[in-house]
Design a protein around this motif. Structure first.
Motif, short mmCIF file in Angstrom:
data_model
loop_
_atom_site.label_atom_id
_atom_site.label_comp_id
_atom_site.label_asym_id
_atom_site.label_seq_id
_atom_site.Cartn_x
_atom_site.Cartn_y
_atom_site.Cartn_z
N TYR A 170 0.83 -1.20 0.00
CA TYR A 170 0.00 0.00 0.00
C TYR A 170 0.86 1.26 0.00
O TYR A 170 0.60 2.21 -0.73
CB TYR A 170 -0.94 -0.02 1.21
N ASP A 177 2.22 1.89 -3.43
CA ASP A 177 1.18 2.44 -4.31
C ASP A 177 0.92 3.90 -3.98
O ASP A 177 0.77 4.74 -4.86
CB ASP A 177 -0.12 1.64 -4.15
N LEU A 178 0.85 4.18 -2.68
CA LEU A 178 0.58 5.54 -2.24
C LEU A 178 1.69 6.48 -2.72
O LEU A 178 1.43 7.59 -3.19
CB LEU A 178 0.45 5.57 -0.72
N ASP A 227 3.64 6.12 -5.35
CA ASP A 227 3.45 6.34 -6.79
C ASP A 227 2.35 7.36 -7.05
O ASP A 227 2.50 8.26 -7.87
CB ASP A 227 3.07 5.02 -7.48
N ALA A 228 1.23 7.17 -6.34
CA ALA A 228 0.08 8.05 -6.58
C ALA A 228 0.42 9.49 -6.20
O ALA A 228 0.03 10.43 -6.90
CB ALA A 228 -1.13 7.55 -5.80
N LEU A 229 1.18 9.66 -5.12
CA LEU A 229 1.56 11.01 -4.71
C LEU A 229 2.43 11.67 -5.79
O LEU A 229 2.22 12.84 -6.13
CB LEU A 229 2.31 10.98 -3.37
N ILE A 230 3.38 10.90 -6.33
CA ILE A 230 4.21 11.45 -7.40
C ILE A 230 3.34 11.82 -8.59
O ILE A 230 3.46 12.90 -9.17
CB ILE A 230 5.30 10.44 -7.82
N ALA A 231 2.44 10.87 -8.96
CA ALA A 231 1.59 11.11 -10.13
C ALA A 231 0.72 12.34 -9.92
O ALA A 231 0.38 13.03 -10.89
CB ALA A 231 0.71 9.88 -10.40
N ARG A 232 0.36 12.64 -8.67
CA ARG A 232 -0.49 13.81 -8.42
C ARG A 232 0.34 15.07 -8.20
O ARG A 232 -0.18 16.09 -7.78
CB ARG A 232 -1.41 13.54 -7.22
N GLY A 233 1.63 14.97 -8.48
CA GLY A 233 2.45 16.19 -8.49
C GLY A 233 3.07 16.55 -7.16
O GLY A 233 3.70 17.59 -7.04
N VAL A 234 2.92 15.69 -6.12
CA VAL A 234 3.59 15.98 -4.86
C VAL A 234 5.09 15.78 -5.07
O VAL A 234 5.50 14.76 -5.61
CB VAL A 234 3.08 15.04 -3.74
#
Ligand code: ADP
Ligand code: MG
Lengths: 225, 198
Positions: free
Chosen positions: B183, B186-187, B189-196
């Motif tokens: 998890y 995944d989190l 990756d998602a943070l990077i994808a959302r520009g963090v």
């Protein structure tokens, strides 16, 4: 729009993708292939989550491994696991999080959040805690948080794998209506049957680049052999 | 679940988060310094009125205190035995009231508003090289991640029961760790994808 030139990707000394050459352009591109064939890796190269070991990737005239930030402003990513994509505790706040760098006034921001919520049919869940949503609703929320930033390209990695039939329908209906380029990997062959462009990936190579119907035939032959 | 916003339009909902934090600090300091039964009774009345004015349902208010129940029982028994019932009530009462007050702030403040305030309050720390946005994000993520981990623990427990391994600690710890690590990947990756981090 998206171009792979002689791309190879090696992770921990394992060749994951080899000799990838392709030009992908909208409105829809599907990717199918067995588990471990390289679908996720291919998508990760497009928004800079992974960098090619050799060769180059160009997206909207930019290279994701060099200009990741600029690319990610225009290219969004929808993952399989909806829980991992939701960052804020409540629904509207998570969508607003996507706009944190958009220097909007509060009313402008609220308006765009509400429009995105409406588009995915979650309006009545505005203030609900994200963890109280069903998996399908969570995936719709993740989609709303993407839509609100108005990306030019959306990468979807098995976006419905963890959803039941009905939730899958709802997510796909929203995806179908998006007027942008969508590149989607999936195991649900029905979703890409009518698409004009579907890649079949096997062992880290693109072995077919054709219509949905033919791609499915190629893939099924592969599975049977 | 503690710390989830309960929508409303009461004066407490509308008050600036900074003011609420200062009031919470004053309230907690007061009941700790002037710990006596009359002060506690007054504080309890104040909290009761504040919850009523904020229109928080009684059930939801009590839910905020549920996680405390075992600590309260233990502490109560222990203090009573050591110091007598008056001191026991003082100590346990202070704890319960402090938690109730803090919960009231989180119930009436959106995380976004609270973060914006925290970011502003932490601004001086920027000069010693602290990345305020990241600190604020970590605080938010904590609130978001707790129910996800709780779900993981719950489903692992169910799976273990289904396989008749209730008492097997390894059948519990291993999958929880594996899924939590998965998890967090995944989190990330998602943070990077959302520009963090961009
Ligand atoms: N970080 C990594 N290190 C080593 N091998 C990896 C790593 N990530 C993925 N792989 C391997 O690369 C291959 C392709 O993975 P992936 O792109 O996730 O495939 P798919 O999405 O089609 O299931 C798999 O064999 C996988 O084990
Ligand atoms: Mg994959």
């Amino acid at each position: 729009m998206i171009e792979f030139r002689d791309v190879c990707l090696t992770l921990n000394e394992r060749p994951v993708l080899s000799d990838i050459n392709a030009e992908l352009a909208g409105p829809r591109v599907g990717i199918i292939g067995a588990n471990g064939s390289g679908k996720t890796s291919l998508l990760r190269l497009i928004n800079g989550l992974a960098s090619p070991t050799s060769g180059s990737v160009h997206v909207l005239g930019l290279q994701p491994d060099r200009n990741g930030r600029a690319v990610r402003k225009k290219v969004s990513f929808l993952f399989s696991n909806p829980d991992a994509q939701i960052v804020m505790p409540t629904v509207a706040e998570d969508i607003a999080f996507s706009l944190r760098r958009h220097s909007l006034s509060d009313p402008e921001r609220d308006l765009r959040v509400n429009q995105a919520l409406h588009q995915v049919g979650l309006t009545e869940h505005h203030d609900h805690p994200a963890h109280a949503l069903s998996s399908g609703q969570k995936q719709l929320l993740a989609l709303a948080s993407i839509i609100v930033t108005e990306p030019q390209i959306l990468l979807c990695d098995e976006p419905t794998t963890l959803l039941d039939r009905r939730n899958t329908r709802e997510v796909i209906n929203v995806l179908n209506d998006l007027p942008i380029t969508v590149v989607m990997s999936t195991h649900d062959l029905d979703l890409i049957r009518d698409w004009d462009r579907v890649l079949v990936v096997d062992g880290g190579r693109i072995i077919a680049d054709t219509t949905g119907i033919e791609a499915i035939a190629t893939y099924l032959k592969l599975v049977d052999s | 679940m503690i710390g989830i916003y309960y929508p409303g339009t009461s004066w407490l909902h509308r008050a600036p988060p900074g003011l609420k934090l200062v009031m919470l600090l004053l309230f907690t300091t007061t009941i700790v310094i002037f710990r006596s039964l009359p002060v506690l009774a007054g504080a309890a009345l104040l909290i009761f009125i504040a919850y009523t004015l904020a229109r928080i349902p009684m059930g939801l208010a009590l839910t905020q205190l549920r996680p405390l129940r075992w600590i309260v029982l233990l502490l109560m028994a222990f203090q009573w035995w050591l110091l007598g019932w008056e001191r026991a009530i003082e100590i346990v009462g202070t704890l319960v009231l402090a938690v109730a007050a803090a919960a009231l702030i989180t119930l009436t403040t959106t995380t976004t508003a609270m973060l914006a305030t925290l970011e502003r309050m932490l601004t001086p720390a920027r000069f010693i090289g602290v990345d305020i946005e990241k600190v604020a994000l970590v605080l938010t993520l904590t609130i978001r991640v707790v129910p996800v981990i709780a779900d993981i623990v719950g489903s692992v427990r169910d799976a273990r029961r289904a396989r008749g391994l209730e008492r097997n600690a390894r059948a519990f710890v291993t999958p929880v760790v594996i899924r939590t690590v998965g998890y967090s990947h995944d989190l990330g990756d998602a943070l990077i994808a959302r520009g963090v981090g961009d």
